[in-house]
Design a protein around this motif. Structure first.
Motif, PDB file in Angstrom:
ATOM      1  N   ALA A  31       0.824  -1.307  -0.131  1.00 10.20           N
ATOM      2  CA  ALA A  31       0.135   0.185  -0.172  1.00 10.20           C
ATOM      3  C   ALA A  31       0.866   1.062   0.023  1.00 10.20           C
ATOM      4  CB  ALA A  31      -0.905   0.168   1.209  1.00 10.20           C
ATOM      5  N   VAL A  32       0.648   2.183  -0.736  1.00 10.96           N
ATOM      6  CA  VAL A  32       1.221   3.680  -0.852  1.00 10.96           C
ATOM      7  C   VAL A  32       0.198   4.561  -0.271  1.00 10.96           C
ATOM      8  CG1 VAL A  32       2.808   2.829  -2.706  1.00 10.96           C
ATOM      9  CG2 VAL A  32       0.677   3.992  -3.371  1.00 10.96           C
ATOM     10  N   ILE A  33       0.874   5.340   0.685  1.00 12.24           N
ATOM     11  CA  ILE A  33      -0.301   6.478   1.308  1.00 12.24           C
ATOM     12  C   ILE A  33       0.736   7.735   1.374  1.00 12.24           C
ATOM     13  CG2 ILE A  33      -1.331   7.055   3.426  1.00 12.24           C
ATOM     14  CD1 ILE A  33      -1.180   4.044   4.297  1.00 12.24           C
ATOM     15  N   ALA A  34      -0.205   8.665   0.845  1.00 12.12           N
ATOM     16  CA  ALA A  34       0.176  10.062   0.850  1.00 12.12           C
ATOM     17  C   ALA A  34      -0.597  11.140   1.289  1.00 12.12           C
ATOM     18  CB  ALA A  34       0.674  10.464  -0.560  1.00 12.12           C
ATOM     19  N   ALA A  35      -0.328  12.076   1.848  1.00 14.10           N
ATOM     20  CA  ALA A  35      -1.274  12.974   2.273  1.00 14.10           C
ATOM     21  C   ALA A  35      -0.744  14.201   1.565  1.00 14.10           C
ATOM     22  CB  ALA A  35      -1.063  13.554   3.682  1.00 14.10           C
ATOM     23  N   LEU A  36      -1.760  14.596   0.701  1.00 14.11           N
ATOM     24  CA  LEU A  36      -1.598  15.985  -0.296  1.00 14.11           C
ATOM     25  C   LEU A  36      -2.403  17.041   0.343  1.00 14.11           C
ATOM     26  CD1 LEU A  36      -2.247  14.073  -3.489  1.00 14.11           C
ATOM     27  CD2 LEU A  36      -0.118  14.170  -2.282  1.00 14.11           C
ATOM     28  N   THR A  37      -1.399  18.236   0.176  1.00 15.00           N
ATOM     29  CA  THR A  37      -2.262  19.363   0.666  1.00 15.00           C
ATOM     30  C   THR A  37      -2.451  20.503  -0.558  1.00 15.00           C
ATOM     31  OG1 THR A  37      -2.178  21.207   2.411  1.00 15.00           O
ATOM     32  CG2 THR A  37       0.072  20.514   1.285  1.00 15.00           C
ATOM     33  N   GLY A  38      -3.469  21.355  -0.099  1.00 16.31           N
ATOM     34  CA  GLY A  38      -3.831  22.603  -1.176  1.00 16.31           C
ATOM     35  C   GLY A  38      -4.056  21.794  -2.569  1.00 16.31           C
ATOM     36  N   PRO A  39      -4.418  22.853  -3.208  1.00 12.89           N
ATOM     37  CA  PRO A  39      -4.950  22.754  -4.496  1.00 12.89           C
ATOM     38  C   PRO A  39      -3.848  22.347  -5.513  1.00 12.89           C
ATOM     39  CG  PRO A  39      -4.812  24.990  -4.462  1.00 12.89           C
ATOM     40  CD  PRO A  39      -4.609  24.490  -3.031  1.00 12.89           C
ATOM     41  N   GLU A  40      -2.636  22.523  -5.159  1.00  7.00           N
ATOM     42  CA  GLU A  40      -1.369  21.960  -5.824  1.00  7.00           C
ATOM     43  C   GLU A  40      -1.235  20.373  -5.736  1.00  7.00           C
ATOM     44  OE1 GLU A  40      -1.119  24.416  -3.856  1.00  7.00           O
ATOM     45  OE2 GLU A  40      -1.179  26.076  -4.877  1.00  7.00           O
ATOM     46  N   HIS A  41      -1.850  19.939  -4.806  1.00  9.27           N
ATOM     47  CA  HIS A  41      -1.601  18.738  -4.170  1.00  9.27           C
ATOM     48  C   HIS A  41       0.075  18.329  -3.921  1.00  9.27           C
ATOM     49  CE1 HIS A  41      -5.676  18.278  -5.987  1.00  9.27           C
ATOM     50  NE2 HIS A  41      -4.943  18.248  -7.111  1.00  9.27           N
ATOM     51  N   ARG A  42       0.405  19.366  -2.902  1.00 13.02           N
ATOM     52  CA  ARG A  42       1.573  18.938  -2.612  1.00 13.02           C
ATOM     53  C   ARG A  42       1.999  17.830  -1.664  1.00 13.02           C
ATOM     54  NH1 ARG A  42       4.885  22.797  -4.401  1.00 13.02           N
ATOM     55  NH2 ARG A  42       4.269  24.678  -5.009  1.00 13.02           N
ATOM     56  N   VAL A  43       3.115  17.127  -1.642  1.00  7.74           N
ATOM     57  CA  VAL A  43       3.170  15.948  -0.806  1.00  7.74           C
ATOM     58  C   VAL A  43       3.421  16.238   0.625  1.00  7.74           C
ATOM     59  CG1 VAL A  43       4.540  13.872  -0.353  1.00  7.74           C
ATOM     60  CG2 VAL A  43       4.157  14.710  -2.796  1.00  7.74           C
ATOM     61  N   GLU A  44       2.764  16.307   1.485  1.00  9.89           N
ATOM     62  CA  GLU A  44       3.187  16.673   2.978  1.00  9.89           C
ATOM     63  C   GLU A  44       3.541  15.717   3.659  1.00  9.89           C
ATOM     64  OE1 GLU A  44       0.170  17.402   6.136  1.00  9.89           O
ATOM     65  OE2 GLU A  44      -0.007  18.976   5.338  1.00  9.89           O
ATOM     66  N   SER A  45       3.375  14.381   3.433  1.00  6.69           N
ATOM     67  CA  SER A  45       3.763  13.270   4.179  1.00  6.69           C
ATOM     68  C   SER A  45       3.513  12.005   3.220  1.00  6.69           C
ATOM     69  CB  SER A  45       3.228  13.106   5.572  1.00  6.69           C
ATOM     70  OG  SER A  45       2.050  12.881   5.513  1.00  6.69           O
ATOM     71  N   ALA A  46       4.187  10.932   3.296  1.00  4.03           N
ATOM     72  CA  ALA A  46       3.904   9.614   2.589  1.00  4.03           C
ATOM     73  C   ALA A  46       4.925   8.678   3.327  1.00  4.03           C
ATOM     74  CB  ALA A  46       4.313   9.912   1.228  1.00  4.03           C
ATOM     75  N   LEU A  61       9.549  15.560  -0.200  1.00  3.57           N
ATOM     76  CA  LEU A  61       8.448  16.232   0.432  1.00  3.57           C
ATOM     77  C   LEU A  61       8.355  17.532   0.127  1.00  3.57           C
ATOM     78  CD1 LEU A  61       8.846  14.626   3.897  1.00  3.57           C
ATOM     79  CD2 LEU A  61       7.000  13.958   2.192  1.00  3.57           C
ATOM     80  N   GLY A  62       7.089  17.990  -0.095  1.00  4.85           N
ATOM     81  CA  GLY A  62       6.856  19.414  -0.509  1.00  4.85           C
ATOM     82  C   GLY A  62       6.593  19.560  -1.935  1.00  4.85           C
ATOM     83  N   VAL A  63       7.138  18.727  -2.738  1.00  3.12           N
ATOM     84  CA  VAL A  63       6.856  18.775  -4.252  1.00  3.12           C
ATOM     85  C   VAL A  63       5.320  18.469  -4.635  1.00  3.12           C
ATOM     86  CG1 VAL A  63       9.412  18.026  -4.845  1.00  3.12           C
ATOM     87  CG2 VAL A  63       7.245  16.462  -4.713  1.00  3.12           C
ATOM     88  N   THR A  64       5.090  19.009  -5.752  1.00  4.70           N
ATOM     89  CA  THR A  64       3.534  18.502  -6.350  1.00  4.70           C
ATOM     90  C   THR A  64       3.645  17.239  -6.776  1.00  4.70           C
ATOM     91  OG1 THR A  64       3.852  19.424  -8.344  1.00  4.70           O
ATOM     92  CG2 THR A  64       3.141  21.128  -6.664  1.00  4.70           C
ATOM     93  N   GLN A  80     -10.966  16.925  -8.855  1.00  2.00           N
ATOM     94  CA  GLN A  80     -12.276  16.892  -8.610  1.00  2.00           C
ATOM     95  C   GLN A  80     -12.449  16.379  -7.117  1.00  2.00           C
ATOM     96  OE1 GLN A  80     -14.114  13.626 -11.045  1.00  2.00           O
ATOM     97  NE2 GLN A  80     -15.753  13.387  -9.698  1.00  2.00           N
ATOM     98  N   VAL A  81     -11.958  15.609  -6.296  1.00  2.00           N
ATOM     99  CA  VAL A  81     -12.060  15.250  -5.025  1.00  2.00           C
ATOM    100  C   VAL A  81     -11.702  16.688  -4.309  1.00  2.00           C
ATOM    101  CG1 VAL A  81     -11.286  13.946  -2.787  1.00  2.00           C
ATOM    102  CG2 VAL A  81     -11.489  13.000  -5.383  1.00  2.00           C
ATOM    103  N   TYR A  82     -10.838  17.196  -4.260  1.00  2.00           N
ATOM    104  CA  TYR A  82     -10.518  18.506  -3.821  1.00  2.00           C
ATOM    105  C   TYR A  82     -11.592  19.590  -3.893  1.00  2.00           C
ATOM    106  CZ  TYR A  82      -7.943  22.732  -1.959  1.00  2.00           C
ATOM    107  OH  TYR A  82      -7.539  23.686  -1.245  1.00  2.00           O
TER     108      TYR A  82
END
Length: 424
Positions: A31-46, A61-64, A80-82
């Motif tokens: 399983a791959v899990i990532a938490a994306l933030t903002g409309p740019e979908h930056r990688v906050e954690s994974a 971390l921090g890249v879109t 769409q989800v955002y």
């Protein structure tokens, strides 16, 4: 009938091996899990599996996500989800992972869930994915194997089955692989070309008829040992000393060979997987080799059975033809013998008739065998030939006739001629 403990144990081992092979082909679910933030979908954690799948480092971390997966449809789903706050699920999503020579196509089942702040505002998207690449490959391989088994069941030509099997594996395996199947001679001492659609013709011709034995390449050794032989680097392995130049010309750097064995353990051939670069096999590679070596075994054994059946039918047909010829000859000889018997009976009848006619003729007083000059000696002995002609003669002329004329015999002892001839 109750199976013996030994038979049950053997069946259990086969079942365990098949299950292990299937597990190796499917692989472990990651399983791959990532938490994306903002409309740019930056990688906050994974989690580590996320970066491992992308071939990137956690330092990114921090890249879109668009930087990691440029121009991919998953970005539109994230948007769409955002925007709507509605979760979304997608199955078997194709993803290009890696770059350059290391790029590969992978498949994932994704779940996208909105991330919300305390005030219920959407702050990002949580992405959870399970890679299904190996599952898809295993499913496709199993489907192809079923097709091959169906071909075997309908008695498709062996060359067609083996060639199709080789192409199937070459097309479906993630890494580049070249497949070869060699067939064992009946004595098990040599291997003949069976199928190798992607290997160069000069290479196939060179190894056609290769001997089986220890240290004779990967295939010759595997056939001799009756067990898999893994050569990860042809350039340095001593098994390839006599074939290294040939392999280099064919641009082959690794060869894993698995013996193809019949149900009674006898050698049927070898199944080999070649690679253009040195490689160490994974569990899935070895499982694949075992599965398709088993499929090849079914095809080759079926081919041998059909060959033996055809040979037996040919021998039976030859025997039937030979028997028919013998019967015709016997009938011909019998007919000829009957014809000869009929001719002999007819001749005997004619002789009897001629002899009867001669017997009715008057007994001459003088010898009839004197020729033109005649003979005045008394006619004492009657002689005849096989055609029924008869004459009376004196002792001298009768003796001359018996010695010089074929098939002449004393005609009648009752007339006293024989006694006169013997006592002359």
């Amino acid at each position: 009938m109750t199976a013996t403990p030994g038979a049950r144990a053997a069946r259990d081992r086969i079942g365990d091996t098949a299950e292990q092979d299937l597990r190796a082909l499917i692989g472990e679910s990651v399983a791959v899990i990532a938490a994306l933030t903002g409309p740019e979908h930056r990688v906050e954690s994974a989690n580590p599996a996320f970066f491992a799948a992308l071939g990137d480092e956690p330092a990114r971390l921090g890249v879109t996500l668009a930087e990691l997966l440029p121009e991919h449809s998953v970005i539109g789903v994230l948007d769409q989800v955002y925007r709507t706050g509605e979760p979304h699920t997608a199955r078997d999503v194709p993803v290009q992972l890696g770059t350059g020579a290391h790029v590969r196509e992978a498949f994932f089942d994704f779940t996208f869930e909105p991330r919300r702040a305390d005030g219920d505002a959407i702050t990002g998207v949580r992405m959870i994915g399970v890679e299904t690449t190996q599952v898809k490959h295993a499913q496709r391989l199993m489907a192809e194997q079923r097709v091959l088994v169906e071909q075997i069941a309908r008695q498709a030509p062996l060359a067609e089955v083996l060639d199709g099997m080789a192409r199937c594996i070459e097309n479906l395996t993630p890494q580049q692989v070249l497949v070869s199947v060699l067939l064992a001679d009946l004595d098990g001492l040599h291997l003949r070309h069976g199928a190798a659609p992607s290997l160069p013709d000069f290479y196939n011709a060179a190894i056609d008829g290769i001997a089986t034995g220890e240290g004779i390449g990967s295939c010759g050794t595997a056939a001799h040992r009756r067990e898999p032989v893994i050569v990860t680097d042809i350039g340095t392995d001593p098994f390839w000393d006599d074939f290294r130049d040939l392999a280099q010309r064919a641009e082959l750097a690794a060869c894993w060979s698995t013996p193809i064995l019949a149900r009674d353990g006898s050698l049927l051939g070898t199944f080999a997987m070649y690679h253009p670069t040195p490689r160490v096999p994974q569990d899935s590679d070895l499982a694949l080799a075992r599965i398709f070596a088993g499929t090849a075994s079914l095809a080759i054994e079926r081919h041998h059975i059909e060959q033996a059946k055809a040979a037996a039918e040919a021998r039976a047909e030859a025997a039937r033809t030979e028997l028919a010829e013998a019967l015709r000859a016997e009938h011909k000889l019998r007919a000829e013998a009957e014809q000869r018997a009929e001719a002999a009976a007819e001749l005997a009848t004619r002789m009897r008739s001629a002899a009867a006619a001669q017997a009715d003729a008057p007994h001459p007083e003088r010898c009839q065998l004197g020729g033109p000059e005649g003979c005045t000696a008394p006619a004492e002995i009657k002689i005849a030939d096989s055609w029924g002609d008869a004459a009376w003669g004196c002792a001298n002329h009768v003796e001359e006739a018996l010695l010089n004329v074929r098939s002449v015999f004393i005609a009648s002892e009752e007339l006293g001629g024989l006694a006169a001839y013997v006592n002359r």
